[in-house]
Design a protein around this motif. Structure first.
Motif, mmCIF file in Angstrom:
data_model
loop_
_atom_site.group_PDB
_atom_site.id
_atom_site.type_symbol
_atom_site.label_atom_id
_atom_site.label_comp_id
_atom_site.label_asym_id
_atom_site.label_seq_id
_atom_site.Cartn_x
_atom_site.Cartn_y
_atom_site.Cartn_z
ATOM 1 N N GLN A 9 63.974 87.795 63.308
ATOM 2 C CA GLN A 9 62.928 87.285 62.421
ATOM 3 C C GLN A 9 62.887 85.757 62.390
ATOM 4 O O GLN A 9 62.085 85.172 61.677
ATOM 5 N N GLY A 10 63.774 85.117 63.138
ATOM 6 C CA GLY A 10 63.828 83.664 63.155
ATOM 7 C C GLY A 10 64.410 83.080 61.878
ATOM 8 O O GLY A 10 64.120 81.953 61.508
ATOM 9 N N LEU A 11 65.239 83.851 61.203
ATOM 10 C CA LEU A 11 65.826 83.429 59.935
ATOM 11 C C LEU A 11 67.304 83.115 60.093
ATOM 12 O O LEU A 11 68.149 83.626 59.378
ATOM 13 N N VAL A 12 67.626 82.279 61.042
ATOM 14 C CA VAL A 12 69.016 81.908 61.292
ATOM 15 C C VAL A 12 69.390 80.781 60.327
ATOM 16 O O VAL A 12 68.807 79.706 60.360
ATOM 17 N N PRO A 13 70.347 81.045 59.429
ATOM 18 C CA PRO A 13 70.678 80.040 58.412
ATOM 19 C C PRO A 13 71.355 78.804 58.988
ATOM 20 O O PRO A 13 72.110 78.879 59.945
ATOM 21 N N GLN A 14 71.058 77.667 58.384
ATOM 22 C CA GLN A 14 71.713 76.420 58.740
ATOM 23 C C GLN A 14 72.948 76.191 57.891
ATOM 24 O O GLN A 14 73.836 75.441 58.247
ATOM 25 N N LEU A 15 72.976 76.828 56.727
ATOM 26 C CA LEU A 15 74.091 76.688 55.793
ATOM 27 C C LEU A 15 74.299 78.031 55.104
ATOM 28 O O LEU A 15 73.332 78.679 54.715
ATOM 29 N N VAL A 16 75.548 78.429 54.983
ATOM 30 C CA VAL A 16 75.875 79.683 54.304
ATOM 31 C C VAL A 16 76.883 79.391 53.202
ATOM 32 O O VAL A 16 77.923 78.791 53.452
ATOM 33 N N MET A 63 72.094 93.520 59.887
ATOM 34 C CA MET A 63 71.450 92.435 59.165
ATOM 35 C C MET A 63 71.475 91.137 59.978
ATOM 36 O O MET A 63 70.489 90.401 60.016
ATOM 37 N N GLY A 64 72.580 90.860 60.642
ATOM 38 C CA GLY A 64 72.643 89.676 61.490
ATOM 39 C C GLY A 64 71.606 89.720 62.594
ATOM 40 O O GLY A 64 70.909 88.736 62.864
ATOM 41 N N ILE A 72 74.238 87.488 65.042
ATOM 42 C CA ILE A 72 73.215 86.462 65.272
ATOM 43 C C ILE A 72 73.513 85.724 66.574
ATOM 44 O O ILE A 72 72.643 85.554 67.418
ATOM 45 N N LYS A 73 74.750 85.308 66.757
ATOM 46 C CA LYS A 73 75.121 84.584 67.967
ATOM 47 C C LYS A 73 74.932 85.455 69.202
ATOM 48 O O LYS A 73 74.408 84.999 70.222
#
Length: 86
Positions: A22-29, A15-16, A48-49
Motif C-alpha cells: 500500500q506504500g505505507l512504509v513507516p519512517q519512524l516506529v 501486515m508488513g 516489508i524489507k
C-alpha cells in the motif's frame, strides 16, 4: 512476558506485506518495550524489507533476464534473498 503465537507471527508478517504493497512504509516506529510488541514489529519490518527486495529484484529481472528467469520464485532464507528450489 508472553511471546507471539503462530497466528500472531502470521498476522505480523501479513501486515508488513500489506503496509509495503500500500506504500505505507513507516519512517519512524514508536514501539512498546513489551516482548510481544517488539516481536510483532520485527516480523512486520522483515516482511516489508522482503517485499521491497523482491519488488526491486523482479523489476531488474524484467529488463535483463530471459522470461524463464523472471518467472522464478524467490524467497527470503536466513535474512538473504534466494531462488526457491522447489
Amino acid at each position: 512476558e508472553r511471546g507471539l503465537t503462530e497466528r500472531g507471527r502470521d498476522a505480523a508478517k501479513a501486515m508488513g506485506g500489506f503496509l509495503q504493497t500500500q506504500g505505507l512504509v513507516p519512517q519512524l516506529v514508536l514501539c512498546s518495550p513489551a516482548k510481544r510488541a517488539r516481536l510483532t514489529w520485527q516480523i512486520a519490518a522483515a516482511a516489508i524489507k522482503a517485499a521491497q527486495l523482491l519488488s526491486r529484484l523482479k523489476a531488474s529481472l524484467g529488463y535483463q533476464a530471459k522470461p524463464a528467469a523472471a518467472s522464478r520464485r524467490f524467497v527470503i532464507a536466513e535474512g538473504k534473498l534466494a531462488i526457491a528450489t522447489s
